[in-house]
Design a protein around this motif. Structure first.
Motif, PDB file in Angstrom:
ATOM      1  N   PHE A 107       0.827  -1.207   0.000  1.00 56.29           N
ATOM      2  CA  PHE A 107       0.000   0.000   0.000  1.00 56.29           C
ATOM      3  C   PHE A 107       0.866   1.263   0.000  1.00 56.29           C
ATOM      4  O   PHE A 107       0.543   2.250  -0.677  1.00 56.29           O
ATOM      5  N   ALA A 108       1.966   1.265   0.761  1.00 58.68           N
ATOM      6  CA  ALA A 108       2.853   2.437   0.775  1.00 58.68           C
ATOM      7  C   ALA A 108       3.457   2.661  -0.607  1.00 58.68           C
ATOM      8  O   ALA A 108       3.510   3.802  -1.095  1.00 58.68           O
ATOM      9  N   THR A 111       0.892   4.073  -2.931  1.00 61.63           N
ATOM     10  CA  THR A 111       0.615   5.483  -2.641  1.00 61.63           C
ATOM     11  C   THR A 111       1.705   6.379  -3.215  1.00 61.63           C
ATOM     12  O   THR A 111       1.423   7.463  -3.747  1.00 61.63           O
ATOM     13  N   LEU A 112       2.953   5.939  -3.115  1.00 62.58           N
ATOM     14  CA  LEU A 112       4.063   6.749  -3.622  1.00 62.58           C
ATOM     15  C   LEU A 112       4.201   6.676  -5.141  1.00 62.58           C
ATOM     16  O   LEU A 112       4.709   7.622  -5.758  1.00 62.58           O
ATOM     17  N   PRO A 114       1.580   5.908  -7.835  1.00 64.22           N
ATOM     18  CA  PRO A 114       0.246   5.516  -8.289  1.00 64.22           C
ATOM     19  C   PRO A 114       0.199   5.086  -9.761  1.00 64.22           C
ATOM     20  O   PRO A 114      -0.530   4.159 -10.108  1.00 64.22           O
TER      21      PRO A 114
END
Length: 193
Positions: A107-108, A111-112, A114
């Motif tokens: 997920f991290a 997020t960074l 996309p």
């Protein structure tokens, strides 16, 4: 389990005959069917032999002792950890930490980055959307062959009736949503209850 032969009486009808609450149809059938008459005779002998068995009345406190013993056994089993269970616990915790860490890292990263995440996941998303569309088409084609579908289609075929059904459904949805919001709302301090 054997399927019931419609030529003979059901088990419920045989029980009703033994308790003397049977119908005239059962009585007339028993007069003409030797198989069912034999079954009634066998059931009556079984009930009579069961009635001769002694009645067991457990002593006072028996239920509490049984429940207490069962709870002691369960707590003793829970307290005893085998060496294998002790050795497996750290491995299970490590697998849990690694699994949750991998999910969090994914997920991290998404997020960074996309754009890369969308590019990597796009084929899977397209396959999932295609599978959902195919299942919707299959469900719709199956529903169209059902006998109740024709009556629904004729009911909503006229625009006026379709509008009434739509407005009724919207009204029911609004009432349900309002009731749900009231149910989930915290009570005020002056609610009186």
């Amino acid at each position: 389990m054997n399927s019931h032969d419609p030529q003979h009486l059901t088990a419920d009808e045989l029980d009703a005959f033994l308790t003397e609450s049977s119908s005239p149809r059962v009585l007339s059938h028993l007069g003409t069917c030797p198989t069912c008459a034999l079954m009634v005779e066998s059931d009556a002998r079984l009930v009579a032999s069961l009635a001769t068995l002694p009645y067991f009345d457990p002593p006072r406190g028996f239920e509490e002792r049984v429940l207490l013993a069962a709870s002691k056994v369960a707590s003793a089993r829970a307290a005893i950890l085998t060496p294998r269970a002790k050795a497996a616990r750290p491995r299970a915790l490590m697998a849990l930490v690694v699994g949750l860490g991998s999910i969090a890292a994914g997920f991290a990263w998404a997020t960074l980055h996309p754009a890369d995440a969308i590019r990597v996941s796009m084929p899977e998303l397209q396959q999932a959307a295609q599978a959902a569309w195919l299942s919707l088409q299959a469900s719709a084609s199956h529903a169209a062959t059902e006998p109740w579908f024709l009556s629904i289609r004729e009911t909503v075929a006229a625009p006026g009736r379709a509008l009434l059904f739509f407005l009724g459904g919207t009204g029911l949805y609004t009432v349900a949503l309002t009731g749900f919001r009231r149910l989930m709302a915290e009570p005020t301090t002056d609610a009186g209850w």
